[in-house]
Design a protein around this motif. Structure first.
Motif, PDB file in Angstrom:
ATOM      1  N   PRO A  38     -13.695 115.095  41.925  1.00 54.18           N
ATOM      2  CA  PRO A  38     -12.509 115.515  41.167  1.00 54.18           C
ATOM      3  C   PRO A  38     -11.231 115.317  41.963  1.00 54.18           C
ATOM      4  O   PRO A  38     -11.224 115.392  43.199  1.00 54.18           O
ATOM      5  N   PHE A  40      -7.446 116.653  42.941  1.00 58.03           N
ATOM      6  CA  PHE A  40      -6.831 117.969  43.092  1.00 58.03           C
ATOM      7  C   PHE A  40      -5.680 118.145  42.116  1.00 58.03           C
ATOM      8  O   PHE A  40      -4.840 117.263  41.945  1.00 58.03           O
ATOM      9  N   HIS A 328      -7.002 122.441  47.918  1.00 60.67           N
ATOM     10  CA  HIS A 328      -6.979 120.972  47.966  1.00 60.67           C
ATOM     11  C   HIS A 328      -8.096 120.450  48.854  1.00 60.67           C
ATOM     12  O   HIS A 328      -8.822 119.510  48.488  1.00 60.67           O
ATOM     13  N   THR A 331     -11.491 120.909  47.162  1.00 66.82           N
ATOM     14  CA  THR A 331     -11.688 119.940  46.077  1.00 66.82           C
ATOM     15  C   THR A 331     -12.044 118.569  46.630  1.00 66.82           C
ATOM     16  O   THR A 331     -12.947 117.890  46.114  1.00 66.82           O
ATOM     17  N   LYS A 393     -18.643 123.036  45.456  1.00 68.05           N
ATOM     18  CA  LYS A 393     -18.030 123.567  44.241  1.00 68.05           C
ATOM     19  C   LYS A 393     -17.861 125.087  44.336  1.00 68.05           C
ATOM     20  O   LYS A 393     -16.846 125.640  43.886  1.00 68.05           O
ATOM     21  N   GLU A 396     -14.898 125.798  46.482  1.00 66.90           N
ATOM     22  CA  GLU A 396     -13.659 125.609  45.736  1.00 66.90           C
ATOM     23  C   GLU A 396     -13.387 126.806  44.817  1.00 66.90           C
ATOM     24  O   GLU A 396     -12.249 127.290  44.727  1.00 66.90           O
TER      25      GLU A 396
END
Length: 504
Positions: A38, A40, A328, A331, A393, A396
């Protein structure tokens, strides 16, 4: 016949199309910087439109307009105290916590350099010398050939030198995602240093105001002690003249001793606060004793503190900016973990020279070489890669929740400081009236006492009330100044000035 030829050529054409399509895909990924995982997106928290603590009644001291940069950059100058400004400047230069934070920035910058080096090929040089041998079996097992032992039998020398090169091609962006994460880590350490500066400047301000408040309390105690000693002398003379009983003398002496007992406690607190300031400046505890020993007034709070809007807080507070950088980084590390699902392509090469004597090593005919691509693609790892993706994940998600918590804490800090600052102004105003009336009560009670119209208990009560109200007034002035410092801290002011001393 033509139809048959076309059918035979069709599979070949499909294979060629697939081959070229694969080359195009890999080439596109390499040229455009294809990265998995992904991207950010900065969080967008829900914020109130205005501060509830900034009511119309407080508008004389609090402004919601966006401040000029200098207002928060050097907020301590609004207190108009040269000693405070000097302490702030020295603290930013020499505080040990700030210097540690600067070292962490250099560490993060170096770590980023280590990560960025993975994008480039590596070249290693190697060299070796080896001597090997074995027993000479030509003479049989039962015979000892002395000359063979002297010659060394089958002993051999090997001299070798070479170069090894390798280059892992970052087709799926795992290395670039790692560099992105390291860049975010670096930004987080920068924001951490800024947060250390904000905290440091607030601590210096609070300790300095505490010092001046303690010195003011001591001065009031000494002034009241002198007044009470004078009253005690009057009472003693009246006792000797037979106008009052010994009870008045004892009460006067007790009051004087009680007030005097406050002074050593205040002196100890004064010294302790000076020691705190010295350590905040990165100096020995007694370094500032002579400089700060002389009494000075409590810094006057600025006539107006601009606070801006809640939305400004997101970009101003270093602790919020630090957690955003940590999001950030988290991610980007999802992308690092995701890249492990895909094949890794690398180019390797080797050039080697070998000979049985040193002089022949550089002979071109003694070379050997190899070059070619390598592909590594994990087929079975018992779910290790996918579990690692889930780990990243979860990290995050935790960081996002920490961001929300940090924003809420920042909003609470500002609202709390606004309310405390506004209410303390009211408290200080009322205490001013109390001090004025208590002074009138002391003068009036002494006049009545010396004329024999009231007893000594009223004098003691009036003097004690004056002492309490004067001390409360000093404490209120101190608290108001500290509330101002707390408000500047809650707004995240002061770190921009400290950037000048950062090693880049």
């Amino acid at each position: 016949m033509l139809k048959k030829n076309l059918e035979e050529k069709t599979p070949c054409r499909k294979a060629e199309v697939l081959k070229y399509a694969s080359l195009v895909v890999f080439g596109f990924c390499w040229i455009t910087g294809c990265t998995v995982g992904p991207n950010f997106k900065p969080p967008n928290p829900s914020l109130p439109a205005a501060w509830k603590g900034a009511t119309a009644a407080d508008s004389a001291r609090i402004s919601t307009t966006v401040p000029e940069p200098v207002t928060l950059v050097e907020w301590w100058k609004s207190f108009n105290d040269s000693t405070l400004s000097s302490l702030m400047e020295r603290a930013m230069r020499s505080n040990l916590d700030v210097r540690q934070a600067s070292a962490r920035i250099r560490q993060a910058r170096a770590s980023r350099g280590v990560g960025a080096a993975a994008l480039w090929p590596t070249l290693d040089a190697s060299a070796l010398y080896r001597r090997s041998g074995s027993g000479d079996s030509s003479s049989g097992g039962n015979t000892t050939d002395t000359s063979s032992l002297i010659r060394g039998g089958g002993d051999q020398n090997l001299f070798s030198a070479g170069l090894d090169a390798a280059w892992e091609l970052d087709f799926f962006g795992g290395t670039r995602r790692n560099i992105e994460a390291l860049d975010a880590d670096l930004q987080a350490t920068v924001e951490d240093r800024r947060d250390v500066l904000v905290t440091l400047l607030a601590e210096v301000g609070v300790n300095y105001i505490d010092l001046r408040g303690l010195q003011g309390q001591k001065a009031i105690a000494e002034e009241n002690l002198r007044a009470q000693q004078k009253t005690a002398d009057i009472t003693r003379r009246r006792f000797e003249a037979g106008f009052v009983t010994g009870l008045d003398v004892a009460n006067a002496a007790a009051q004087t001793a009680t007030t005097a007992s406050r002074i050593p406690v205040l002196e100890a607190s004064i010294q302790s606060t000076i020691y705190n300031l010295s350590v905040l400046l990165g100096e020995p505890p007694t370094a500032l004793a002579q400089e700060l020993q002389e009494k000075a007034p409590i810094p006057v709070t600025p006539p107006q503190i601009p606070i801006g809007l809640p939305s400004d807080l997101i970009r101003r507070r270093p602790d919020i900016r630090r957690v955003e950088a940590q999001i950030h980084a988290a991610t980007a590390r999802i992308g690092v973990a995701t890249a492990d699902l895909y094949p890794k392509f690398s180019l390797t090469g080797n050039l080697q020279f070998s000979a049985d004597d040193f002089a022949s090593v550089a002979n071109w005919n003694n070379r050997s070489w190899s070059v070619g691509p390598n592909v590594l693609w994990p087929i079975f790892d018992a779910g290790r890669i996918r579990w690692n993706i889930e780990v990243q994940k979860a990290v995050e998600e935790q960081t996002l929740l920490a961001y929300e918590q940090t924003v809420l804490s920042a909003l609470k800090d500002v609202e709390t400081s606004l309310v405390a600052y506004a209410r303390e102004q009211e408290n200080l105003k009322l205490l001013g009236e109390a001090v004025m009336n208590n002074r009138k009560a002391v003068d009036l009670s002494m006049e009545l006492y010396t004329s024999g119209q009231t007893d000594f208990l009223n004098v003691i009560t009036a003097q004690q009330s004056l002492f309490v109200s004067e001390e409360a007034q000093i404490l209120s002035r101190r608290n108001l100044a500290i509330d101002g410092v707390s408000l500047y801290k809650a707004l995240g002011g002061g770190w921009e000035k400290g950037e000048e001393g950062m090693v880049r």
